[in-house]
Design a protein around this motif. Structure first.
Motif, PDB file in Angstrom:
ATOM      1  N   TYR A   1      -3.065   2.040  -5.024  1.00  0.00           N
ATOM      2  CA  TYR A   1      -3.143   1.627  -3.627  1.00  0.00           C
ATOM      3  C   TYR A   1      -2.040   0.594  -3.396  1.00  0.00           C
ATOM      4  O   TYR A   1      -1.249   0.734  -2.480  1.00  0.00           O
TER       5      TYR A   1
ATOM      6  N   CYS B   1       0.484   4.230   1.356  1.00  0.00           N
ATOM      7  CA  CYS B   1       0.689   4.832   2.682  1.00  0.00           C
ATOM      8  C   CYS B   1       1.874   4.190   3.397  1.00  0.00           C
ATOM      9  O   CYS B   1       2.600   4.852   4.134  1.00  0.00           O
TER      10      CYS B   1
ATOM     11  N   GLU C   1       0.834  -1.201   0.000  1.00  0.00           N
ATOM     12  CA  GLU C   1       0.000   0.000   0.000  1.00  0.00           C
ATOM     13  C   GLU C   1       0.868   1.250   0.000  1.00  0.00           C
ATOM     14  O   GLU C   1       1.900   1.309   0.676  1.00  0.00           O
TER      15      GLU C   1
ATOM     16  N   CYS D   1      -7.246   6.802   1.766  1.00  0.00           N
ATOM     17  CA  CYS D   1      -6.193   7.206   2.711  1.00  0.00           C
ATOM     18  C   CYS D   1      -4.936   7.656   1.985  1.00  0.00           C
ATOM     19  O   CYS D   1      -4.329   8.678   2.335  1.00  0.00           O
ATOM     20  N   CYS D   2      -4.536   6.889   0.956  1.00  0.00           N
ATOM     21  CA  CYS D   2      -3.290   7.230   0.254  1.00  0.00           C
ATOM     22  C   CYS D   2      -3.428   8.583  -0.459  1.00  0.00           C
ATOM     23  O   CYS D   2      -2.458   9.343  -0.533  1.00  0.00           O
TER      24      CYS D   2
END
Ligand SMILES: [Zn+2]
Length: 678
Positions: free
Chosen positions: A363, A317, A315, A397-398
């Motif tokens: 992602y 993040c 991912e 989120c990313c």
């Protein structure tokens, strides 16, 4: 390549100055007692600026997605952190955690005005008990991120209110009961607060701040014990024991939590002064390498830890958070291994998971990534759209968190040393303006096309002659590096830190050459990856771009897109070459680094200048030519390249010349190749 995890720094005194040992007055805030001293001291935001291609990379962000996202994405447009009624959790703080370092690293007034719009509200949101942020927010996790935002903002602007809000919030944490449940993000990520806590203690030197951090360390999940026992190893992967859930156990196998938490034992080491915590960092890194290592510096997690197969993803993040963890850990512990890995991530995994125009990201990225599409894959817990280059594939989120990657990397390239000198920790075109010696301001400009080339020239500007040391890191992969300065030539060893002492005057220069010999790494199923300097090289595959159908709302806003990419050429090649002397059978071709540093021929990019998508027709900065042989039967499995057939693969198939480009430039790629034997 073998990784040797040695938590020690070898400092070579190459030039003995012969002067008496004196205790220097610190020019920047250092750890007060009783904390263990950090290896290097972070410079205030704005001290380091990007140059050359790296400036272009940050400008892509400023004029592109980061510079416009808050104009069209509802979660930012109506953010509770801006005093509106919308999303009030982590997305506003995540975005600011990238926007602020970007704005002040580039000294970009348009972005600074955007920052002010948010900060005016946040700086006035402090309540009498110290809590701050949107009225409806009761969770400590977004405040942990927002504290980092305030820390960066204070460094750049010196705004006292920012320091007051942080102080108030830490008072709140000190005066209230611990609230760090293992089954919540705020619990497993509780020690993220320690980054800001130690920073605050450096400035206020008040014991209650250390009491607060101690309470968080002792009342939240024990990551140190986790790294020492490491339950989620290769066996757990093959036996299906990784907890694919969002409960307490699943959160410890969560890739982003792992990427953040690797710094927690290192942070606490400063206060505990117990080597167990320092060692846990290196044990943790060894465990990631042994059980989940992927090309490009990352470990897998899609989005729970998922083993070493090159079909598994990481991912985004986790990439930017792992980078930030390594930036903090290198500053605290000073081990070269940490900086080496930081460069692998910044120069491979980070650009590899975005299009070169910065407008779209994945992602999950894969080392062997031959089809970018909405389809089922072997992810642990992610959805079918996770490897699309898009605006917010899988979960946003990313999209909120990705902006910190490049600017924070630049912010940490140079650091101050305890003898009032400067340390070049990670390389790339940049300049640093900082206090040295007895308080003289100097500027060092680093001219280079690194990581595409290994020649680096440092030029010193100073108004008067000044004595201070310059430290250079020699990566573990760099044998026989040479340094030339003041008429001397030095041969440096791999994995050492070289100290150049001397009295510097305006116009002095230092030349560093890190030989970029071709290296190989043994990987999954006895496959190999090819490296040159800090870059991994991947097969160049023909690409066809088309519009992907996504589960979320589409935005017709500048470069916002969702790309599906299919292969228009074969990718099932093994490598035919002399493993003992990989450099012999490989031709390295260099091209100019363009305004899109990580673009390659055939990429479709948003051109802000033309206000449309264009097909890029220039080569990546480096192209490697090598012999390959097709392996019949190696094809797709569950919409990813099947695992490379165990090598060596015996074949008398026709040898063809194939081309490799840097991993970061290859949006379709094979990075783990079977080896062909005749
Ligand atoms: Zn994410």
């Amino acid at each position: 390549m073998k990784y040797t995890v040695i938590p020690s720094i070898i400092i070579t005194l190459l030039v003995l100055t012969g002067c008496k040992k004196t205790v220097e007055r610190p020019l920047y805030p250092v750890n007060p007692k009783p904390l263990v001293q950090e290896a290097y001291i972070k410079l205030p935001l704005g001290s380091v600026r990007p140059g050359g291609w790296l400036e272009d990379q940050l400008e892509i962000q400023a004029s592109g997605l980061t510079g416009h996202l808050d104009e069209f994405w509802e979660d930012l447009v109506h953010s509770g952190w801006k005093g509106k009624g919308g999303e009030s959790w982590e997305r506003g703080p995540y975005y600011l955690d990238g926007l602020i370092p970007l704005a002040y690293t580039l000294n970009n007034n348009r972005l600074k005005l955007k920052v002010d719009e948010w900060m005016d509200i946040i700086l006035n949101s402090s309540r009498p008990d110290g809590w701050f942020g949107p009225e409806t927010t009761t969770d400590r996790w977004p405040l942990a991120v927002a504290s980092k935002v305030l820390m960066e903002y204070y460094e750049a602007t010196g705004n006292q209110k920012a320091l007051d809000v942080i102080t108030g919030y830490f008072r709140y944490l000190h005066d209230n009961e611990p609230d760090w449940p293992d089954k919540e993000w705020r619990g497993v990520r509780a020690m993220e607060h320690a980054v800001v806590g130690y920073w605050l203690y450096k400035r206020l030197k008040e014991p209650w701040i250390l009491e607060t951090i101690e309470s968080i360390q002792k009342n939240s999940f024990d990551w140190t014990e986790y790294y020492c026992t490491f339950p989620w190893d290769s066996t757990a992967v093959t036996e299906g024991l990784i907890p694919h859930n969002w409960q307490a156990e699943g959160l410890t196998a969560h890739v982003v939590n792992n990427a953040m938490a690797i710094k927690y034992p290192g942070l606490w080491y400063q206060q505990s002064n117990d080597d167990r915590y320092r060692e846990a960092v290196f044990t943790g890194l060894e465990n990631y390498i042994k059980h989940h290592d992927q090309a490009a510096g990352r470990f897998s997690g899609d989005e729970h830890l998922s083993g070493k197969s090159p079909a598994q993803g990481t991912e985004m993040c986790a990439v930017v958070e792992y980078m930030y963890s390594l930036e903090k850990l290198f500053s605290i512990l000073g081990d070269i291994l940490l900086a080496d890995r930081l460069e692998y991530l910044a120069y491979n995994a980070l650009p590899g998971t975005m299009t070169a125009d910065g407008w779209t990201h994945q992602y999950d990225q894969q080392s062997n990534q031959v089809l970018v599409s909405v389809a089922e894959r072997n992810w642990s817990t992610n959805r079918d759209e996770s490897n699309i280059y898009g605006l917010m594939p899988n979960y946003p989120c990313c999209l909120a968190n990705m902006h910190q990657g490049w600017p924070k990397f630049v912010e940490h390239m140079w650091m101050a040393t305890h003898d009032n000198g400067l340390m070049a920790g990670v390389y790339g075109p940049s300049s640093v303006k900082a206090l040295v010696g007895k308080g003289t301001v100097v500027k060092i400009t680093e001219e280079t096309d690194y990581p595409f080339e290994g020649n680096i020239m440092f030029k010193i500007e100073t108004v008067k002659k000044v004595k201070f040391p310059v430290y250079l890191r020699i990566p573990f992969w760099s044998e026989e590096s040479t340094i030339e300065y003041k008429g001397e030539k030095i041969i440096a060893k791999a994995g050492e830190i070289v100290k150049l002492s001397g009295k510097w005057e305006n116009g002095d220069s230092i030349s560093l050459n890190l030989p970029f010999n071709i290296r190989t790494e043994r990987r999954y199923n006895n496959s190999i990856s090819i490296l040159r300097g800090p870059l991994y090289y991947s097969l160049r595959i023909g690409k066809e771009y088309s519009n992907a159908e996504m589960s979320y709302k589409k935005y017709d806003y500048l470069g916002a897109m969702d790309w599906q990419i299919t292969a228009s050429t074969d990718w099932n090649y093994g490598l035919l070459f002399d493993e003992e002397n990989p450099g012999e059978s490989i031709i390295v071709e260099k091209h100019p680094v363009t305004e899109y540093p990580f673009a390659d021929k055939g990429d479709v990019l948003w051109s802000g200048e033309n206000e449309q998508h264009i097909t890029w027709d220039k080569d990546a900065p480096v192209v490697i030519r090598v012999q390959g042989v097709k392996i019949p039967g190696w094809g797709l499995e569950n919409n990813s390249a099947a695992n490379p057939p165990p090598g060596p693969v015996i074949s008398d198939g026709e040898a063809e010349e194939i081309e490799l480009v840097p991993y970061g430039c290859a949006k379709l790629r094979i990075t783990e190749f079977p080896v062909i034997k005749r």
